[in-house]
Design an enzyme around this catalytic site. Sequence first.
Site, PDB file in Angstrom:
ATOM      1  N   HIS A   4       0.802  -1.227   0.000  1.00 18.73           N
ATOM      2  CA  HIS A   4       0.000   0.000   0.000  1.00 18.73           C
ATOM      3  C   HIS A   4       0.832   1.274   0.000  1.00 18.73           C
ATOM      4  O   HIS A   4       0.276   2.373  -0.003  1.00 18.73           O
ATOM      5  CB  HIS A   4      -0.930   0.012   1.215  1.00 18.73           C
ATOM      6  CG  HIS A   4      -1.873  -1.148   1.243  1.00 18.73           C
ATOM      7  ND1 HIS A   4      -1.579  -2.324   1.900  1.00 18.73           N
ATOM      8  CD2 HIS A   4      -3.096  -1.315   0.666  1.00 18.73           C
ATOM      9  CE1 HIS A   4      -2.586  -3.173   1.744  1.00 18.73           C
ATOM     10  NE2 HIS A   4      -3.508  -2.586   1.001  1.00 18.73           N
ATOM     11  N   GLY A  20      -4.833  11.433   9.350  1.00 15.39           N
ATOM     12  CA  GLY A  20      -5.746  10.569   8.628  1.00 15.39           C
ATOM     13  C   GLY A  20      -5.953  11.012   7.191  1.00 15.39           C
ATOM     14  O   GLY A  20      -5.988  10.204   6.271  1.00 15.39           O
ATOM     15  N   ARG A  24      -4.237  16.626   4.347  1.00 15.31           N
ATOM     16  CA  ARG A  24      -3.630  17.250   5.518  1.00 15.31           C
ATOM     17  C   ARG A  24      -2.149  16.898   5.586  1.00 15.31           C
ATOM     18  O   ARG A  24      -1.326  17.717   6.005  1.00 15.31           O
ATOM     19  CB  ARG A  24      -4.339  16.806   6.799  1.00 15.31           C
ATOM     20  CG  ARG A  24      -3.899  17.592   8.045  1.00 15.31           C
ATOM     21  CD  ARG A  24      -4.766  17.262   9.233  1.00 15.31           C
ATOM     22  NE  ARG A  24      -6.152  17.671   8.974  1.00 15.31           N
ATOM     23  CZ  ARG A  24      -7.197  17.169   9.635  1.00 15.31           C
ATOM     24  NH1 ARG A  24      -7.025  16.248  10.560  1.00 15.31           N
ATOM     25  NH2 ARG A  24      -8.417  17.602   9.367  1.00 15.31           N
ATOM     26  N   ARG A  43      -3.263   4.622  -4.109  1.00 14.23           N
ATOM     27  CA  ARG A  43      -4.649   4.771  -3.652  1.00 14.23           C
ATOM     28  C   ARG A  43      -4.965   6.194  -3.185  1.00 14.23           C
ATOM     29  O   ARG A  43      -5.897   6.418  -2.419  1.00 14.23           O
ATOM     30  CB  ARG A  43      -4.980   3.769  -2.539  1.00 14.23           C
ATOM     31  CG  ARG A  43      -4.932   2.321  -2.985  1.00 14.23           C
ATOM     32  CD  ARG A  43      -5.197   1.361  -1.846  1.00 14.23           C
ATOM     33  NE  ARG A  43      -5.160  -0.013  -2.321  1.00 14.23           N
ATOM     34  CZ  ARG A  43      -6.188  -0.864  -2.253  1.00 14.23           C
ATOM     35  NH1 ARG A  43      -7.325  -0.478  -1.724  1.00 14.23           N
ATOM     36  NH2 ARG A  43      -6.068  -2.104  -2.698  1.00 14.23           N
ATOM     37  N   ARG A  87       0.586  10.084  15.531  1.00 14.03           N
ATOM     38  CA  ARG A  87      -0.678  10.461  14.894  1.00 14.03           C
ATOM     39  C   ARG A  87      -0.955  11.932  15.149  1.00 14.03           C
ATOM     40  O   ARG A  87      -0.848  12.412  16.289  1.00 14.03           O
ATOM     41  CB  ARG A  87      -1.820   9.599  15.432  1.00 14.03           C
ATOM     42  CG  ARG A  87      -3.191  10.166  15.077  1.00 14.03           C
ATOM     43  CD  ARG A  87      -4.310   9.167  15.131  1.00 14.03           C
ATOM     44  NE  ARG A  87      -5.610   9.810  15.282  1.00 14.03           N
ATOM     45  CZ  ARG A  87      -6.222  10.544  14.375  1.00 14.03           C
ATOM     46  NH1 ARG A  87      -5.626  10.782  13.207  1.00 14.03           N
ATOM     47  NH2 ARG A  87      -7.407  11.074  14.609  1.00 14.03           N
ATOM     48  N   SER A  90      -7.699  15.103  14.308  1.00 19.65           N
ATOM     49  CA  SER A  90      -8.757  15.813  15.027  1.00 19.65           C
ATOM     50  C   SER A  90      -9.446  14.877  16.004  1.00 19.65           C
ATOM     51  O   SER A  90      -9.367  13.652  15.892  1.00 19.65           O
ATOM     52  CB  SER A  90      -9.765  16.398  14.041  1.00 19.65           C
ATOM     53  OG  SER A  90     -10.309  15.367  13.233  1.00 19.65           O
ATOM     54  N   GLU A 162     -24.264   5.624  17.653  1.00 17.74           N
ATOM     55  CA  GLU A 162     -25.624   5.690  18.189  1.00 17.74           C
ATOM     56  C   GLU A 162     -25.674   5.071  19.582  1.00 17.74           C
ATOM     57  O   GLU A 162     -26.618   4.373  19.942  1.00 17.74           O
ATOM     58  CB  GLU A 162     -26.613   5.005  17.234  1.00 17.74           C
ATOM     59  CG  GLU A 162     -26.707   5.709  15.890  1.00 17.74           C
ATOM     60  CD  GLU A 162     -27.856   5.193  15.027  1.00 17.74           C
ATOM     61  OE1 GLU A 162     -28.754   4.535  15.568  1.00 17.74           O
ATOM     62  OE2 GLU A 162     -27.838   5.481  13.819  1.00 17.74           O
ATOM     63  N   GLU A 179     -11.661   9.812  18.998  1.00 17.07           N
ATOM     64  CA  GLU A 179     -11.153   9.820  17.633  1.00 17.07           C
ATOM     65  C   GLU A 179     -11.252   8.385  17.125  1.00 17.07           C
ATOM     66  O   GLU A 179     -11.992   7.594  17.695  1.00 17.07           O
ATOM     67  CB  GLU A 179      -9.739  10.413  17.557  1.00 17.07           C
ATOM     68  CG  GLU A 179      -8.739   9.818  18.531  1.00 17.07           C
ATOM     69  CD  GLU A 179      -8.096   8.557  18.006  1.00 17.07           C
ATOM     70  OE1 GLU A 179      -7.237   8.631  17.125  1.00 17.07           O
ATOM     71  OE2 GLU A 179      -8.437   7.460  18.513  1.00 17.07           O
ATOM     72  N   MET A 180     -10.527   8.004  16.080  1.00  9.98           N
ATOM     73  CA  MET A 180     -10.777   6.700  15.467  1.00  9.98           C
ATOM     74  C   MET A 180      -9.530   5.867  15.172  1.00  9.98           C
ATOM     75  O   MET A 180      -9.648   4.838  14.503  1.00  9.98           O
ATOM     76  CB  MET A 180     -11.575   6.883  14.162  1.00  9.98           C
ATOM     77  CG  MET A 180     -12.938   7.502  14.344  1.00  9.98           C
ATOM     78  SD  MET A 180     -13.901   7.574  12.803  1.00  9.98           S
ATOM     79  CE  MET A 180     -14.230   5.825  12.535  1.00  9.98           C
ATOM     80  N   SER A 203     -11.603  19.491  17.343  1.00 11.81           N
ATOM     81  CA  SER A 203     -12.287  20.167  16.239  1.00 11.81           C
ATOM     82  C   SER A 203     -13.778  20.322  16.487  1.00 11.81           C
ATOM     83  O   SER A 203     -14.436  21.127  15.826  1.00 11.81           O
ATOM     84  CB  SER A 203     -12.068  19.395  14.934  1.00 11.81           C
ATOM     85  OG  SER A 203     -12.583  18.082  15.055  1.00 11.81           O
ATOM     86  N   ASP A 204     -14.308  19.545  17.430  1.00 14.01           N
ATOM     87  CA  ASP A 204     -15.729  19.658  17.766  1.00 14.01           C
ATOM     88  C   ASP A 204     -15.948  19.146  19.180  1.00 14.01           C
ATOM     89  O   ASP A 204     -15.050  18.553  19.785  1.00 14.01           O
ATOM     90  CB  ASP A 204     -16.594  18.883  16.768  1.00 14.01           C
ATOM     91  CG  ASP A 204     -16.213  17.411  16.694  1.00 14.01           C
ATOM     92  OD1 ASP A 204     -16.906  16.600  17.317  1.00 14.01           O
ATOM     93  OD2 ASP A 204     -15.219  17.084  16.020  1.00 14.01           O
ATOM     94  N   ARG A 217      -9.364  25.604  10.676  1.00 10.71           N
ATOM     95  CA  ARG A 217      -8.756  24.319  11.019  1.00 10.71           C
ATOM     96  C   ARG A 217      -7.256  24.292  10.781  1.00 10.71           C
ATOM     97  O   ARG A 217      -6.501  23.813  11.622  1.00 10.71           O
ATOM     98  CB  ARG A 217      -9.440  23.186  10.257  1.00 10.71           C
ATOM     99  CG  ARG A 217     -10.860  22.960  10.749  1.00 10.71           C
ATOM    100  CD  ARG A 217     -11.478  21.674  10.220  1.00 10.71           C
ATOM    101  NE  ARG A 217     -12.802  21.493  10.783  1.00 10.71           N
ATOM    102  CZ  ARG A 217     -13.279  20.344  11.226  1.00 10.71           C
ATOM    103  NH1 ARG A 217     -12.526  19.268  11.170  1.00 10.71           N
ATOM    104  NH2 ARG A 217     -14.492  20.250  11.725  1.00 10.71           N
TER     105      ARG A 217
END
Length: 234
Positions: A4, A20, A24, A43, A87, A90, A162, A179-180, A203-204, A217
């Site tokens: 990759h 991510g 950026r 990619r 890393r 946001s 949810e 975050e993720m 960021s939020d 941002r």
Amino acid sequence: MSIHIGAKPGEIAETVLMPGDPYRAKWAAETFLKDVVCINQVRGMLGFTGTWNGQRVTIQGSGMGMPSLSIYANELIRDYGAKSLIRIGSAGAMQHHVKVRDIVIAMTASTISTPSRGFFKELSFAPCADFGLLEKAVAAARAKGTPTHVGGIYSADVFYDERPDLNEMMTRHGVLAVEMEAAELYTVAARHGIRALAVLTVSDHLLTHEALPSEDRERSFGDMVEVALTAAFS
């Protein structure tokens, strides 16, 4: 080159910043690095190598979510010899004292599931940052005067969550932000014996629903990038 990442041997530095968003990565490389060369376009996940204060550094996009991050982290370590992965991204605040534009430095990263879960079976592994990087990042953020919070975060495996009950429980237990990617980054780094850290810009806000305007941002994210670079090379 790996599956990759299209970089040639020697084109990726031992220190890699991992936003991510590939664009950026492009912005950060063009803003903070000298002698920048694009070393990956596979990619559309852009990667760049240049120098910062004479130190060689790569900024490589990781994509969204832990499965994508895991692919790039593993290949950077295994195929290119990366020694430090930081890393930069946001996050959404989960505490009232954490404000939009603040920096969160993740000491630990809780999660429900990561791509590495199958390795541990019944063990509840606790992913954590490299203390040396964390210590230097905190010092760098304080020197800049940027409002900074250090503690546990939550790495979600879904964006459209949810589970308000889960969010309430994490807020009750002092989780700073969501975050993720960080939990898998810390786990992969531990497996391979390298350094890892997540430096995040809020960021939020999940409680107040405030969000950072898109035009603000880049300016706000600049502090995060400088903190990460200073931590890596101080």
